[in-house]
Scaffold this motif. Structure first.
Motif, PDB file in Angstrom:
ATOM      1  N   ALA A 121       0.812  -1.219   0.000  1.00 22.06           N
ATOM      2  CA  ALA A 121       0.000   0.000   0.000  1.00 22.06           C
ATOM      3  C   ALA A 121       0.845   1.269   0.000  1.00 22.06           C
ATOM      4  N   ASP A 122       1.911   1.276   0.790  1.00 24.06           N
ATOM      5  CA  ASP A 122       2.716   2.497   0.904  1.00 24.06           C
ATOM      6  C   ASP A 122       4.076   2.380   0.228  1.00 24.06           C
ATOM      7  N   TRP A 123       4.157   1.580  -0.829  1.00 27.38           N
ATOM      8  CA  TRP A 123       5.389   1.505  -1.602  1.00 27.38           C
ATOM      9  C   TRP A 123       5.510   2.685  -2.565  1.00 27.38           C
ATOM     10  N   TYR A 124       4.441   3.401  -2.773  1.00 26.84           N
ATOM     11  CA  TYR A 124       4.421   4.607  -3.595  1.00 26.84           C
ATOM     12  C   TYR A 124       3.882   5.750  -2.748  1.00 26.84           C
ATOM     13  N   VAL A 125       3.959   6.953  -3.261  1.00 27.52           N
ATOM     14  CA  VAL A 125       3.542   8.134  -2.503  1.00 27.52           C
ATOM     15  C   VAL A 125       2.079   8.437  -2.828  1.00 27.52           C
ATOM     16  N   TRP A 126       1.203   8.115  -1.888  1.00 29.83           N
ATOM     17  CA  TRP A 126      -0.232   8.320  -2.037  1.00 29.83           C
ATOM     18  C   TRP A 126      -0.699   9.400  -1.068  1.00 29.83           C
ATOM     19  N   ALA A 127      -1.731  10.134  -1.472  1.00 36.35           N
ATOM     20  CA  ALA A 127      -2.317  11.137  -0.581  1.00 36.35           C
ATOM     21  C   ALA A 127      -3.773  11.366  -0.991  1.00 36.35           C
ATOM     22  N   PRO A 128      -4.653  11.632  -0.007  1.00 39.95           N
ATOM     23  CA  PRO A 128      -6.054  11.894  -0.336  1.00 39.95           C
ATOM     24  C   PRO A 128      -6.235  13.258  -0.986  1.00 39.95           C
ATOM     25  N   ALA A 129      -7.346  13.410  -1.665  1.00 38.69           N
ATOM     26  CA  ALA A 129      -7.684  14.710  -2.246  1.00 38.69           C
ATOM     27  C   ALA A 129      -7.977  15.709  -1.141  1.00 38.69           C
ATOM     28  N   ARG A 130      -7.833  16.981  -1.471  1.00 46.28           N
ATOM     29  CA  ARG A 130      -8.273  18.013  -0.553  1.00 46.28           C
ATOM     30  C   ARG A 130      -9.805  18.052  -0.528  1.00 46.28           C
ATOM     31  N   ALA A 131     -10.355  18.857   0.345  1.00 42.27           N
ATOM     32  CA  ALA A 131     -11.811  18.864   0.547  1.00 42.27           C
ATOM     33  C   ALA A 131     -12.580  19.177  -0.725  1.00 42.27           C
ATOM     34  N   ASP A 132     -11.944  19.901  -1.643  1.00 37.39           N
ATOM     35  CA  ASP A 132     -12.631  20.246  -2.896  1.00 37.39           C
ATOM     36  C   ASP A 132     -12.298  19.284  -4.033  1.00 37.39           C
ATOM     37  N   GLY A 133     -11.598  18.183  -3.723  1.00 39.41           N
ATOM     38  CA  GLY A 133     -11.285  17.174  -4.730  1.00 39.41           C
ATOM     39  C   GLY A 133     -10.021  17.435  -5.506  1.00 39.41           C
ATOM     40  N   TRP A 148       0.553  15.245  -9.344  1.00 37.26           N
ATOM     41  CA  TRP A 148      -0.357  14.259  -8.747  1.00 37.26           C
ATOM     42  C   TRP A 148      -1.358  13.763  -9.792  1.00 37.26           C
ATOM     43  N   ARG A 149      -1.622  12.459  -9.745  1.00 36.23           N
ATOM     44  CA  ARG A 149      -2.587  11.838 -10.662  1.00 36.23           C
ATOM     45  C   ARG A 149      -3.588  11.027  -9.842  1.00 36.23           C
ATOM     46  N   TRP A 150      -4.859  11.247 -10.129  1.00 36.34           N
ATOM     47  CA  TRP A 150      -5.929  10.540  -9.420  1.00 36.34           C
ATOM     48  C   TRP A 150      -6.017   9.096  -9.886  1.00 36.34           C
ATOM     49  N   HIS A 151      -6.166   8.176  -8.913  1.00 36.86           N
ATOM     50  CA  HIS A 151      -6.366   6.770  -9.254  1.00 36.86           C
ATOM     51  C   HIS A 151      -7.718   6.335  -8.706  1.00 36.86           C
ATOM     52  N   PRO A 152      -8.675   6.028  -9.600  1.00 37.21           N
ATOM     53  CA  PRO A 152     -10.041   5.762  -9.140  1.00 37.21           C
ATOM     54  C   PRO A 152     -10.187   4.512  -8.283  1.00 37.21           C
ATOM     55  N   THR A 153      -9.379   3.487  -8.513  1.00 38.59           N
ATOM     56  CA  THR A 153      -9.485   2.270  -7.705  1.00 38.59           C
ATOM     57  C   THR A 153      -9.016   2.528  -6.281  1.00 38.59           C
ATOM     58  N   ARG A 154      -7.901   3.152  -6.150  1.00 37.66           N
ATOM     59  CA  ARG A 154      -7.362   3.469  -4.828  1.00 37.66           C
ATOM     60  C   ARG A 154      -8.150   4.598  -4.159  1.00 37.66           C
ATOM     61  N   TYR A 157      -4.681  10.229  -4.782  1.00 36.40           N
ATOM     62  CA  TYR A 157      -3.704  10.703  -5.750  1.00 36.40           C
ATOM     63  C   TYR A 157      -2.352  10.028  -5.504  1.00 36.40           C
ATOM     64  N   TYR A 158      -1.599   9.767  -6.590  1.00 40.93           N
ATOM     65  CA  TYR A 158      -0.216   9.314  -6.447  1.00 40.93           C
ATOM     66  C   TYR A 158       0.723  10.364  -7.034  1.00 40.93           C
ATOM     67  N   LEU A 159       1.928  10.409  -6.481  1.00 34.76           N
ATOM     68  CA  LEU A 159       2.930  11.393  -6.884  1.00 34.76           C
ATOM     69  C   LEU A 159       3.724  10.898  -8.082  1.00 34.76           C
ATOM     70  N   HIS A 160       3.934  11.778  -9.049  1.00 36.38           N
ATOM     71  CA  HIS A 160       4.825  11.480 -10.187  1.00 36.38           C
ATOM     72  C   HIS A 160       5.576  12.762 -10.527  1.00 36.38           C
ATOM     73  N   ASN A 161       6.856  12.774 -10.240  1.00 33.84           N
ATOM     74  CA  ASN A 161       7.661  13.960 -10.530  1.00 33.84           C
ATOM     75  C   ASN A 161       7.993  14.080 -12.011  1.00 33.84           C
ATOM     76  N   THR A 162       7.795  12.996 -12.749  1.00 30.62           N
ATOM     77  CA  THR A 162       8.049  13.048 -14.194  1.00 30.62           C
ATOM     78  C   THR A 162       6.709  12.823 -14.911  1.00 30.62           C
ATOM     79  N   LEU A 163       6.614  11.848 -15.792  1.00 34.77           N
ATOM     80  CA  LEU A 163       5.376  11.594 -16.516  1.00 34.77           C
ATOM     81  C   LEU A 163       4.377  10.850 -15.646  1.00 34.77           C
ATOM     82  N   SER A 164       3.100  10.956 -15.977  1.00 35.65           N
ATOM     83  CA  SER A 164       2.052  10.402 -15.117  1.00 35.65           C
ATOM     84  C   SER A 164       2.045   8.879 -15.097  1.00 35.65           C
ATOM     85  N   ASN A 165       2.674   8.238 -16.077  1.00 35.94           N
ATOM     86  CA  ASN A 165       2.762   6.776 -16.056  1.00 35.94           C
ATOM     87  C   ASN A 165       4.036   6.292 -15.375  1.00 35.94           C
ATOM     88  N   GLN A 166       4.677   7.199 -14.611  1.00 33.81           N
ATOM     89  CA  GLN A 166       5.902   6.871 -13.887  1.00 33.81           C
ATOM     90  C   GLN A 166       5.763   7.315 -12.423  1.00 33.81           C
TER      91      GLN A 166
END
Length: 542
Positions: A121-133, A148-154, A157-166
């Motif tokens: 679960a915490d092998w990547y950098v995850w964070a919840p959305a703010r109150a406004d999404g 940050w990129r939203w992941h609907p299953t999780r 948001y997950y952190l990506h300092n480069t491209l969103s698929n990384q």
């Protein structure tokens, strides 16, 4: 790697170097087939672009197994044979090692996406959305998009300092650190001489996910085309705790009988201060390079500014310098007034090989290879289409290496190559240039040998004495128990004759440079340099 403080690495973009099996993609066996050429050229080692398992959406920088090879390139037995064959020819082998992030298709990420209770679960950098999404904070990627990129299953948001698929790995998790250390040991155990750590200053982030503050005034005009520059990247990159992770890698590298090099590549608004922290104490990296330095320069003023900034900030660490790579237009096509001229290529190579530190020579630079023209229908680089408006992408510097002028695909492959070979490269082919004593290829070979004859170039310090839009004067100095040596190097990187005034002692003598004809300074110290010419003098002390 050889004991020089300034080894020359030949940077191989594997997909485009040499295809041994006719599938249109360069491979490890293809590198083995060309090792004699690299030995003949006179480089100290090779730096391989990423060889790992990958879906190749970013051609190897999106990894699905850091301890597995992309099967297009070969198997582990071939890799080990490559290392052995290279070492038998006196060539070191370095790997471009991508550890900051993985592909979204990596099994770790697929598991992590399942939810907060997943095994990783915490092998990547995850964070919840703010109150406004909206995303957790204001961090941006180096491309100016939200990091940050939203992941609907999780549902986070997950952190990506480069491209969103990384997605970025979470190096605050000890389990992730252990996997990194295992992977480093795995590759060093194969016999490679070291690793180039990609995005080396991005490994750790602020654990409180604080917003980056705005940058000081004066950047707004530049930021119109690059919103990343609006921010001071205080919390998302180059964190102070990053050095502790690098020190753990240093301990592993130093545990081998033979020297193992750790190089780093980074991007930061104050890059040389970061390099100083990472290299000067000897307990982290051996050397580091900055993408924004010479690889983006188009004239001598820009080079002089970068070298001066480096020498002011880095004490006594060394840099890793390159004029070109697989992400930027070919040097002789990018450089102001060079117009792909062979003489310009020779001068720019001379300038690069005159610097202190690790030198990275990108494949084809020894040929003076210009930027290739790739028809729109055959372009493969999605990065350019997704990130930068009106940008044709990076394919033009990644086309197949021209080996044989009269062979299909210029001798790169018997099959249909992944990128087309540019027929404008026929006259630059290796077989043609090996026949011509005055070619850029022979010049490069001679310069590499000439460089090794001077301790000041192999081991000495480097200082920029003067520079303007087209002229530069460097000083290289080395002191040993046997004596000292000081070289003065004056370069004219323009299409016009130029006069430079040198304040030299009467004992100074000119040093012949292979295939370069330059005049002598007048009694007043005035030196006339023809276009794209260099003069080298040696200062003699009693």
């Amino acid at each position: 790697m050889k004991p020089s403080a300034s080894p020359v690495l030949y940077h191989i973009y594997l997909r485009s170097f040499f295809d041994s099996d006719g599938d249109g993609v360069g491979d490890l066996q293809g590198v083995i087939a060309k090792l004699d050429y690299l030995q003949w050229l006179g480089v100290d080692g090779i730096l391989l672009s990423p060889v790992f398992e990958s879906p190749l959406s970013d051609f190897g920088y999106d990894i699905t197994n850091l301890r597995g090879l992309n099967p297009e390139y070969g198997d582990m037995a071939t890799f080990v044979r490559l290392v052995k064959e290279a070492k038998s020819r006196g060539l070191a082998v370095m790997l471009d090692f991508v550890a900051n992030h993985t592909s979204t298709q990596h099994p770790w990420f697929l598991e992590s996406c399942k939810g907060a209770n997943a095994a990783k679960a915490d092998w990547y950098v995850w964070a919840p959305a703010r109150a406004d999404g909206t995303p957790p904070n204001n961090w941006l990627t180096i491309f100016g998009e939200s990091a940050w990129r939203w992941h609907p299953t999780r549902g986070e948001y997950y952190l990506h300092n480069t491209l969103s698929n990384q997605p970025d790995l979470n190096y605050r998790n000890p389990d992730v650190i252990r996997e990194l250390l295992k992977s480093v040991r795995f590759w060093l155990d194969t016999g490679v001489d070291g690793l180039r750590l990609d995005s080396v200053n991005l490994f750790l982030h602020d654990d409180r996910l604080r917003n980056n503050p705005p940058r000081h005034l004066g950047w707004q005009d530049e930021a119109r085309s690059d919103p990343y520059r609006y921010q001071s990247q205080r919390y998302n990159i180059s964190r102070p705790e990053n050095i502790h992770l690098l020190k753990q890698l240093r301990v592993i590298a130093d545990g081998y009988d033979s020297k193992k090099w750790l190089l780093g590549s980074l991007s930061d608004p104050s890059p040389y201060a970061v390099i100083d922290r990472y290299t000067s104490e000897g307990d982290a990296l051996d050397a580091a390079n900055v993408f924004e330095s010479l690889s983006l320069c188009c004239n001598v003023s820009q080079v002089g500014e970068q070298l001066s900034a480096f020498s002011s900030a880095v004490h006594p660490g060394i840099g890793c310098w390159s004029m070109g790579n697989h992400d930027i237009a070919r040097t002789v096509s990018r450089w102001q007034d060079a117009n792909n001229q062979p003489e310009a290529a020779k001068l720019l190579l001379t300038m690069l090989l005159s610097l202190q530190g690790v030198i990275s020579l990108y494949q084809g630079e020894e040929l003076g290879l210009p930027e290739a023209s790739v028809p729109p229908a055959q372009r493969r680089d999605l990065f350019g289409k997704q990130v930068i408006a009106n940008y044709v992408g990076r394919d033009g510097c990644r086309t197949p290496m021209p080996w044989q002028s009269d062979a299909p695909n210029l001798g790169f492959s018997e099959g249909s190559p992944w990128l087309p070979a540019d027929q404008n490269h026929v006259r630059y082919a290796v077989d043609q240039q090996q026949k011509e004593g005055a070619s850029v290829l022979h010049f490069t070979r001679n310069m590499l040998r000439w460089r090794k004859t001077y301790p000041a170039l192999e081991h000495g310090s480097c200082r920029v004495l003067a520079f303007n839009a087209s002229l530069m004067v460097l000083e290289r100095h080395f002191t040993s128990p046997e004596g000292s040596q000081t070289l003065i190097i004056a370069l004219n990187a323009s299409n016009q004759d130029a006069t430079i005034r040198l304040n030299l002692p009467a004992s100074a003598t000119s040093v012949p440079v292979p295939h370069m004809k330059a005049g002598e300074p007048s009694p007043s110290g005035a030196l006339l340099l023809a276009p794209w010419q260099v003069w080298v003098g040696e200062l003699h002390t009693p």
